[in-house]
Design an enzyme around this catalytic site. Structure first.
Site, PDB file in Angstrom:
ATOM      1  N   VAL A   1       5.273  -8.252   9.234  1.00  0.00           N
ATOM      2  CA  VAL A   1       4.947  -8.966   7.849  1.00  0.00           C
ATOM      3  C   VAL A   1       5.587 -10.494   7.858  1.00  0.00           C
ATOM      4  O   VAL A   1       4.897 -11.272   7.051  1.00  0.00           O
ATOM      5  CB  VAL A   1       5.865  -8.260   6.821  1.00  0.00           C
ATOM      6  CG1 VAL A   1       5.819  -8.752   5.539  1.00  0.00           C
ATOM      7  CG2 VAL A   1       5.233  -6.766   6.674  1.00  0.00           C
TER       8      VAL A   1
ATOM      9  N   VAL B   1      -8.878   7.774   1.033  1.00  0.00           N
ATOM     10  CA  VAL B   1     -10.133   8.479   1.944  1.00  0.00           C
ATOM     11  C   VAL B   1      -9.869   8.879   3.366  1.00  0.00           C
ATOM     12  O   VAL B   1      -9.583   7.903   3.986  1.00  0.00           O
ATOM     13  CB  VAL B   1     -11.274   7.418   1.516  1.00  0.00           C
ATOM     14  CG1 VAL B   1     -12.530   8.359   2.226  1.00  0.00           C
ATOM     15  CG2 VAL B   1     -11.572   7.028   0.018  1.00  0.00           C
TER      16      VAL B   1
ATOM     17  N   LYS C   1     -13.856  10.821  -3.344  1.00  0.00           N
ATOM     18  CA  LYS C   1     -14.031  10.036  -2.268  1.00  0.00           C
ATOM     19  C   LYS C   1     -15.305   9.507  -1.913  1.00  0.00           C
ATOM     20  O   LYS C   1     -15.656   8.145  -1.443  1.00  0.00           O
ATOM     21  CB  LYS C   1     -13.544  10.847  -0.928  1.00  0.00           C
ATOM     22  CG  LYS C   1     -12.163  11.208  -0.960  1.00  0.00           C
ATOM     23  CD  LYS C   1     -11.718  12.233   0.116  1.00  0.00           C
ATOM     24  CE  LYS C   1     -10.217  12.575   0.137  1.00  0.00           C
ATOM     25  NZ  LYS C   1      -9.801  13.719   0.905  1.00  0.00           N
TER      26      LYS C   1
END
EC number: 1.1.1.3
Length: 436
Positions: free
Chosen positions: A20, A117, A190
């Site tokens: 990060v 999903v 989804k």
């Protein structure tokens, strides 16, 4: 899932900070019950029942509550206070995705949802980013692990739906209330997300035609096996082009017979698999664990790292793409192959009558199979009232028909006509056929 996210944050904190560019510090965890033991990776001091205060203090918010409210209100509150959001909430995205996208844009924050999903499978990012320069034609696959486990168990063991569902609940694959899974609602949510991403069009839950697996019988599974097929609950979203060049979007979920040689036929247990068909890239297949705490937490952390990088280094992630605004094609206007199972009177002319009814509705037959129903042999003398009643009942047969591709509306009308025919005792099953 939340506990797994915290575990991975604790175990991989140093590595994640390097990826990060700054450490990720957990400042609080909103729960409904602070007294519940959350395991060794959750510091009790971080627990709070004041979710609104927490989302106002955070740079990044991970929403794993599920449901519509209070998740929706908390996400909007977080965005209004400058927090980017990572969510796994497919039901909320399917119902209120447009509102959340607009709120993210207005606040200048990011909204990521890879875990919404297909669990651990990287699917959202490839469609939204990797294939952004391509033209996606269709996305087809198994996106619900619970129903795939049930269908797989019915295929392997010959069990009926109720027994396979009970086993799935024992193993933790199905909830105590499995409605969202077995009625196709989870897969439909989804499908709405995938269609929106793939076709740059807002597709909501109400735009998806959804049928579940509760009416799939052991007889259907056996019939599929005799024909070299298996039954799977498929989510299918595709770009359709009419004869005049007009484009539309179709999104639907239903149990489908596919050939045993099809790659999706071998997807077992609670695994997911999805095909993406694009004009330049061709067919791509994504396969992996579609559920479970650790696999889904992996997808959540992938989003978390992406969003945190943007916070540290500046810039914005992908925004909603809805420039196409294609109309939604109703299910009645689609063309599909069908498997139809009928119980009929076993007498001459019945097959011809069934074929004639289908032909009258513009439906041609690819294959047809008929067999007598066991126990309908009326030879021998009848004794007693029950035996006399059995003797009086006409012999029955079961007919299984696979059709060529036909208009859905035509099949609906044909089934109504067949159901009213004197020689048809029952329309037992109707399944779509794909992958020919």
């Amino acid at each position: 899932m939340g506990t797994e996210v915290l575990r991975l944050l604790a175990e991989q904190g140093a590595d994640l900070a390097q990826r990060v560019g700054a450490p990720l510090e957990v400042i609080g965890v909103s729960v409904r019950d602070r007294s519940k033991d959350r395991g060794p990776h959750v510091d009790p001091a971080l627990l709070t029942e004041d979710a609104e205060d927490l989302v106002r203090r955070a740079d990044l918010v991970v929403e794993l509550m599920g449901g519509i409210e209070p998740a929706r209100s908390l996400i909007l509150e977080a965005m209004a206070h400058g927090a980017s959001v990572v969510t796994a909430n497919k039901a909320l995205l399917a119902q209120s995705g447009a509102e959340l996208y607009e709120a993210a844009d207005a606040a200048g924050v990011d909204l990521h949802f890879e875990a919404a999903v297909a669990g651990a499978i990287p699917l959202v990012r490839p469609i939204r980013e990797s294939l952004a320069g391509d033209r996606i034609r269709r996305v087809l696959g198994i996106v619900n692990g619970t129903t795939n486990y049930i269908m797989d168990a019915m295929t392997r063991t010959g069990a009926d739906f109720a027994d396979a569902l009970a086993r799935a609940q024992e193993l933790g694959y199905a909830e105590a209330d499995p409605t969202a899974d077995v009625e196709g609602l989870d897969a439909a949510a989804k499908a709405a997300i995938l269609a929106s991403l793939a076709f740059h069009t807002r597709v909501g839950m109400g735009d998806v035609h959804a049928e579940g697996i509760t009416r799939v019988s052991a007889d259907d599974i056996a019939a599929a096996s005799r024909m070299g097929r298996v039954v799977k609950l498929l989510s299918i979203v595709e770009r359709l082009e009419d004869a005049d060049g007009t484009e539309r979007v179709s999104a639907r979920v239903y149990p489908t017979m596919i050939p045993r040689e099809h790659p999706l036929a071998s997807v077992s247990e609670a695994y997911n698999a999805v095909f993406v068909e694009a004009e330049a890239a061709g067919s791509l297949m994504f396969y992996g664990q579609g559920a479970g705490g650790a696999p889904t937490a992996s997808a959540v952390l992938g989003d978390l790292v992406s969003v945190a990088r943007l916070k540290v280094h500046g810039g914005k992630g992908p925004r909603e793409s809805r420039y196409a605004s294609l109309p939604i094609a109703p299910i009645d206007e689609l063309r599909n192959g069908f498997y139809v199972a009928l119980t009929v009177v076993d007498e001459p002319g019945v097959l011809a009558g069934v074929a004639g009814t289908l032909s009258a509705h513009g439906i041609s037959i690819a294959t047809i199979h008929q067999e007598p129903i066991e126990g309908d042999d009326h030879d021998g003398a009848a004794e007693g009232g029950a035996a006399a009643e059995e003797q009086a009942r006409p012999a029955r047969a079961r007919i299984g028909i696979v059709t060529h591709r036909a208009l859905e509306a035509a099949m609906t009308d044909a089934l109504a006509a067949l159901g009213a025919a004197p020689s048809v005792i029952a329309v037992d099953s109707v399944l779509r056929v794909e992958g020919e």
